[in-house]
Design a protein around this motif. Structure first.
Motif, PDB file in Angstrom:
ATOM      1  N   ASP A   9       1.004  -1.332  -0.033  1.00  0.00           N
ATOM      2  CA  ASP A   9      -0.032  -0.102   0.028  1.00  0.00           C
ATOM      3  C   ASP A   9       0.825   1.250  -0.022  1.00  0.00           C
ATOM      4  O   ASP A   9       0.913   2.084   0.659  1.00  0.00           O
ATOM      5  CB  ASP A   9      -0.933   0.040   1.139  1.00  0.00           C
ATOM      6  N   ILE A  10       1.633   1.434  -1.056  1.00  0.00           N
ATOM      7  CA  ILE A  10       2.432   2.618  -1.185  1.00  0.00           C
ATOM      8  C   ILE A  10       1.635   3.707  -1.948  1.00  0.00           C
ATOM      9  O   ILE A  10       1.844   4.954  -1.866  1.00  0.00           O
ATOM     10  CB  ILE A  10       3.769   2.292  -1.825  1.00  0.00           C
ATOM     11  N   HIS A  11       0.545   3.342  -2.590  1.00  0.00           N
ATOM     12  CA  HIS A  11      -0.377   4.432  -3.005  1.00  0.00           C
ATOM     13  C   HIS A  11       0.302   5.658  -3.827  1.00  0.00           C
ATOM     14  O   HIS A  11       0.024   6.841  -3.449  1.00  0.00           O
ATOM     15  CB  HIS A  11      -1.245   4.960  -1.764  1.00  0.00           C
ATOM     16  N   ILE A  12       1.151   5.603  -4.780  1.00  0.00           N
ATOM     17  CA  ILE A  12       1.912   6.797  -5.104  1.00  0.00           C
ATOM     18  C   ILE A  12       0.901   7.630  -5.794  1.00  0.00           C
ATOM     19  O   ILE A  12       0.321   7.333  -6.719  1.00  0.00           O
ATOM     20  CB  ILE A  12       2.944   6.335  -6.180  1.00  0.00           C
ATOM     21  N   PHE A 144      -0.882 -12.045  -1.804  1.00  0.00           N
ATOM     22  CA  PHE A 144      -1.870 -11.311  -2.527  1.00  0.00           C
ATOM     23  C   PHE A 144      -2.522 -10.074  -1.763  1.00  0.00           C
ATOM     24  O   PHE A 144      -1.730  -9.666  -0.803  1.00  0.00           O
ATOM     25  CB  PHE A 144      -3.412 -12.201  -2.700  1.00  0.00           C
ATOM     26  N   HIS A 145      -3.171  -9.199  -2.345  1.00  0.00           N
ATOM     27  CA  HIS A 145      -3.372  -7.926  -1.674  1.00  0.00           C
ATOM     28  C   HIS A 145      -4.539  -7.818  -0.333  1.00  0.00           C
ATOM     29  O   HIS A 145      -4.290  -7.635   0.436  1.00  0.00           O
ATOM     30  CB  HIS A 145      -3.987  -6.908  -2.805  1.00  0.00           C
ATOM     31  N   HIS A 146      -5.664  -8.472  -0.899  1.00  0.00           N
ATOM     32  CA  HIS A 146      -6.829  -8.648   0.015  1.00  0.00           C
ATOM     33  C   HIS A 146      -6.810  -9.898   1.135  1.00  0.00           C
ATOM     34  O   HIS A 146      -6.546 -10.826   0.634  1.00  0.00           O
ATOM     35  CB  HIS A 146      -8.212  -8.848  -0.469  1.00  0.00           C
ATOM     36  N   PRO A 147      -6.773  -9.611   2.228  1.00  0.00           N
ATOM     37  CA  PRO A 147      -6.932 -10.637   3.380  1.00  0.00           C
ATOM     38  C   PRO A 147      -8.131 -11.416   3.192  1.00  0.00           C
ATOM     39  O   PRO A 147      -9.317 -10.923   2.965  1.00  0.00           O
ATOM     40  CB  PRO A 147      -7.114  -9.845   4.713  1.00  0.00           C
ATOM     41  N   PRO A 148      -8.004 -12.897   3.263  1.00  0.00           N
ATOM     42  CA  PRO A 148      -9.244 -13.543   3.044  1.00  0.00           C
ATOM     43  C   PRO A 148      -9.929 -13.954   4.393  1.00  0.00           C
ATOM     44  O   PRO A 148     -11.015 -14.851   4.568  1.00  0.00           O
ATOM     45  CB  PRO A 148      -8.706 -15.112   2.418  1.00  0.00           C
ATOM     46  N   VAL A 149      -9.781 -13.040   5.451  1.00  0.00           N
ATOM     47  CA  VAL A 149     -10.529 -13.266   6.475  1.00  0.00           C
ATOM     48  C   VAL A 149     -10.750 -11.601   7.170  1.00  0.00           C
ATOM     49  O   VAL A 149     -10.104 -10.978   6.827  1.00  0.00           O
ATOM     50  CB  VAL A 149      -9.783 -14.164   7.520  1.00  0.00           C
ATOM     51  N   PRO A 150     -11.899 -11.589   7.926  1.00  0.00           N
ATOM     52  CA  PRO A 150     -11.761 -10.451   8.752  1.00  0.00           C
ATOM     53  C   PRO A 150     -10.750 -10.129   9.639  1.00  0.00           C
ATOM     54  O   PRO A 150     -10.412 -10.946  10.424  1.00  0.00           O
ATOM     55  CB  PRO A 150     -13.323 -10.592   9.353  1.00  0.00           C
ATOM     56  N   LEU A 151     -10.445  -8.891   9.786  1.00  0.00           N
ATOM     57  CA  LEU A 151      -9.350  -8.411  10.693  1.00  0.00           C
ATOM     58  C   LEU A 151      -9.916  -7.653  11.774  1.00  0.00           C
ATOM     59  O   LEU A 151      -9.158  -7.024  12.388  1.00  0.00           O
ATOM     60  CB  LEU A 151      -8.416  -7.937   9.932  1.00  0.00           C
ATOM     61  N   GLY A 183      -1.901  -7.262   2.198  1.00  0.00           N
ATOM     62  CA  GLY A 183      -1.790  -5.971   2.643  1.00  0.00           C
ATOM     63  C   GLY A 183      -3.246  -5.510   2.539  1.00  0.00           C
ATOM     64  O   GLY A 183      -3.936  -6.045   3.503  1.00  0.00           O
ATOM     65  N   HIS A 184      -3.507  -4.316   2.238  1.00  0.00           N
ATOM     66  CA  HIS A 184      -4.668  -3.742   2.151  1.00  0.00           C
ATOM     67  C   HIS A 184      -5.329  -3.114   3.174  1.00  0.00           C
ATOM     68  O   HIS A 184      -5.963  -2.118   3.244  1.00  0.00           O
ATOM     69  CB  HIS A 184      -5.925  -4.877   1.707  1.00  0.00           C
ATOM     70  N   ALA A 185      -4.873  -3.642   4.338  1.00  0.00           N
ATOM     71  CA  ALA A 185      -5.634  -3.271   5.839  1.00  0.00           C
ATOM     72  C   ALA A 185      -4.708  -1.927   6.414  1.00  0.00           C
ATOM     73  O   ALA A 185      -5.232  -1.334   7.448  1.00  0.00           O
ATOM     74  CB  ALA A 185      -5.584  -4.219   6.898  1.00  0.00           C
ATOM     75  N   HIS A 186      -3.472  -1.612   5.807  1.00  0.00           N
ATOM     76  CA  HIS A 186      -2.811  -0.458   6.390  1.00  0.00           C
ATOM     77  C   HIS A 186      -2.672  -0.481   8.131  1.00  0.00           C
ATOM     78  O   HIS A 186      -2.627   0.342   8.648  1.00  0.00           O
ATOM     79  CB  HIS A 186      -3.688   0.642   6.237  1.00  0.00           C
ATOM     80  N   THR A 187      -2.353  -1.847   8.478  1.00  0.00           N
ATOM     81  CA  THR A 187      -2.098  -2.147   9.652  1.00  0.00           C
ATOM     82  C   THR A 187      -1.248  -3.477  10.002  1.00  0.00           C
ATOM     83  O   THR A 187      -1.713  -4.296   8.962  1.00  0.00           O
ATOM     84  CB  THR A 187      -3.216  -2.257  10.396  1.00  0.00           C
ATOM     85  N   ALA A 188      -0.204  -3.419  10.682  1.00  0.00           N
ATOM     86  CA  ALA A 188       0.525  -4.815  11.006  1.00  0.00           C
ATOM     87  C   ALA A 188      -0.426  -5.552  11.664  1.00  0.00           C
ATOM     88  O   ALA A 188      -0.968  -5.374  12.598  1.00  0.00           O
ATOM     89  CB  ALA A 188       1.868  -4.268  11.669  1.00  0.00           C
ATOM     90  N   ALA A 189      -0.816  -6.895  11.146  1.00  0.00           N
ATOM     91  CA  ALA A 189      -1.506  -7.768  11.819  1.00  0.00           C
ATOM     92  C   ALA A 189      -1.148  -9.269  11.566  1.00  0.00           C
ATOM     93  O   ALA A 189      -0.262  -9.552  10.473  1.00  0.00           O
ATOM     94  CB  ALA A 189      -3.004  -7.551  11.476  1.00  0.00           C
ATOM     95  N   ALA A 190      -1.301 -10.130  12.260  1.00  0.00           N
ATOM     96  CA  ALA A 190      -1.009 -11.417  12.062  1.00  0.00           C
ATOM     97  C   ALA A 190      -2.270 -12.560  12.879  1.00  0.00           C
ATOM     98  O   ALA A 190      -2.835 -12.192  13.754  1.00  0.00           O
ATOM     99  CB  ALA A 190       0.442 -11.817  12.952  1.00  0.00           C
ATOM    100  N   THR A 191      -2.523 -13.328  11.909  1.00  0.00           N
ATOM    101  CA  THR A 191      -3.831 -14.234  12.270  1.00  0.00           C
ATOM    102  C   THR A 191      -3.388 -15.689  11.622  1.00  0.00           C
ATOM    103  O   THR A 191      -2.368 -15.858  11.112  1.00  0.00           O
ATOM    104  CB  THR A 191      -5.165 -13.551  11.918  1.00  0.00           C
ATOM    105  N   THR A 192      -4.666 -16.262  11.415  1.00  0.00           N
ATOM    106  CA  THR A 192      -4.532 -17.737  10.726  1.00  0.00           C
ATOM    107  C   THR A 192      -5.408 -17.762   9.498  1.00  0.00           C
ATOM    108  O   THR A 192      -6.507 -17.191   9.789  1.00  0.00           O
ATOM    109  CB  THR A 192      -4.391 -18.928  11.549  1.00  0.00           C
ATOM    110  N   PHE A 193      -5.162 -18.540   8.542  1.00  0.00           N
ATOM    111  CA  PHE A 193      -6.168 -18.747   7.635  1.00  0.00           C
ATOM    112  C   PHE A 193      -6.024 -20.098   7.122  1.00  0.00           C
ATOM    113  O   PHE A 193      -4.635 -20.687   6.691  1.00  0.00           O
ATOM    114  CB  PHE A 193      -6.231 -17.700   6.539  1.00  0.00           C
ATOM    115  N   ALA A 194      -6.958 -21.094   6.975  1.00  0.00           N
ATOM    116  CA  ALA A 194      -6.753 -22.485   6.563  1.00  0.00           C
ATOM    117  C   ALA A 194      -5.435 -23.153   7.215  1.00  0.00           C
ATOM    118  O   ALA A 194      -4.727 -23.759   6.894  1.00  0.00           O
ATOM    119  CB  ALA A 194      -6.468 -22.406   4.908  1.00  0.00           C
ATOM    120  N   GLY A 195      -5.207 -22.728   8.463  1.00  0.00           N
ATOM    121  CA  GLY A 195      -4.400 -23.615   9.501  1.00  0.00           C
ATOM    122  C   GLY A 195      -2.940 -22.980   9.176  1.00  0.00           C
ATOM    123  O   GLY A 195      -2.073 -23.495   9.751  1.00  0.00           O
ATOM    124  N   ARG A 196      -2.698 -21.814   8.358  1.00  0.00           N
ATOM    125  CA  ARG A 196      -1.347 -21.274   8.016  1.00  0.00           C
ATOM    126  C   ARG A 196      -1.338 -19.586   8.617  1.00  0.00           C
ATOM    127  O   ARG A 196      -2.603 -19.144   8.899  1.00  0.00           O
ATOM    128  CB  ARG A 196      -1.138 -21.238   6.773  1.00  0.00           C
TER     129      ARG A 196
END
Length: 268
Positions: A9-12, A144-151, A183-196
């Motif tokens: 998300d550098i948004h030049i 990819f750009h969009h997270p596949p789970v709610p943050l 990316g996409h969320a403009h915030t550092a975050a860590a979670t899981t999806f599909a066990g990864r």
């Protein structure tokens, strides 16, 4: 041990966004060791203009192997033509990097004309081929750009990646898929999806205000005065993945200043 720098998300669009991106890339170029990869997970241009991509192409030139995917602010044809130097096309921009000890597959989750994300069947078929071709014990990182789970960030969750059950099913068939990057969320975050692990890079251009943080009004949803940031993903010889988030010292044009009235298009 492999080290991957991950920014997003550098948004030049103007001097401010260019200066913040330049600060991050100069930080990476000044590192005393070579990185195994630099990945940029989307929203390269703010308005998908040729001149924005031309600036981004100059700023993203670095001495480390680099892979970039589109986000919802990008246009596939302009992205290919003005950033990658390839013929313009509306097909998904999917790319792969085979590095020493791991594979990095970068998928296009953008949906032309929309802000939410979705992996097209063509992209999932391509990713399945990358995963199948990788040796069984070779870690594959998928970005990819969009997270596949709610943050738990309402502003972003409404335009996340949908149809994610198809990606989860693909992951179940390929145990060598080690982690997801986005990316996409403009915030550092860590979670899981599909066990990864699902590792979200902070935004370079701005930082999202979380729902429980103070907001002066409903539209006050981004920090513009925090420094740009990125993630470093470390993959060791046992396949263990560790992520470090790092702020980058900012120059005089990288804070809020006279660019405080950025449009909402400069977020997510």
């Amino acid at each position: 041990m492999a080290v991957i720098a991950h920014l997003s998300d550098i948004h030049i669009s103007d001097e401010r966004s260019a200066a913040r991106t330049r600060a991050v890339l100069e930080h990476l170029d000044a590192l005393p060791h070579d990185l195994d990869a630099v990945v940029v997970t989307g929203d390269i241009a703010d308005h998908a203009l040729p001149e924005e991509y031309a600036t981004a192409r100059e700023l993203l030139a670095c001495r480390h192997p680099l892979l970039v995917c589109p986000g919802n602010h990008d246009d596939r044809a302009a992205f290919r033509q003005h950033l990658l130097g390839a013929p313009g096309s509306a097909e998904p921009v999917n790319q792969v990097l085979h590095a020493a000890g791991f594979t990095l597959a970068l998928c296009d989750s953008s949906v032309p004309g929309k802000d939410e994300g979705y992996l097209e069947d063509e992209t999932l078929e391509w990713l399945a081929g990358v995963l199948a071709a990788a040796p069984r014990h070779r870690p594959v990182l998928v970005g990819f750009h969009h997270p596949p789970v709610p943050l738990h960030t309402p502003y972003v969750d409404g335009i996340r990646q949908f149809g994610e059950e198809r990606l989860a099913e693909l992951a179940r068939r390929h145990p060598n898929l080690a982690a997801f990057l986005c990316g996409h969320a403009h915030t550092a975050a860590a979670t899981t999806f599909a066990g990864r692990p699902l590792l979200v890079a902070p935004g370079v251009v701005s930082a999202l205000r979380l729902p429980w943080e103070r907001q002066e009004h409903p539209g006050h949803h981004v920090h513009l005065d925090l420094p740009p940031a990125l993630a470093f993903h470390v993959l060791d010889d046992t396949g263990r993945l560790t992520t470090h988030y790092r702020n980058v010292p900012a120059g005089r044009h990288t804070g809020q200043g006279r660019y405080s009235r950025l449009s909402s298009r400069s977020t997510a």
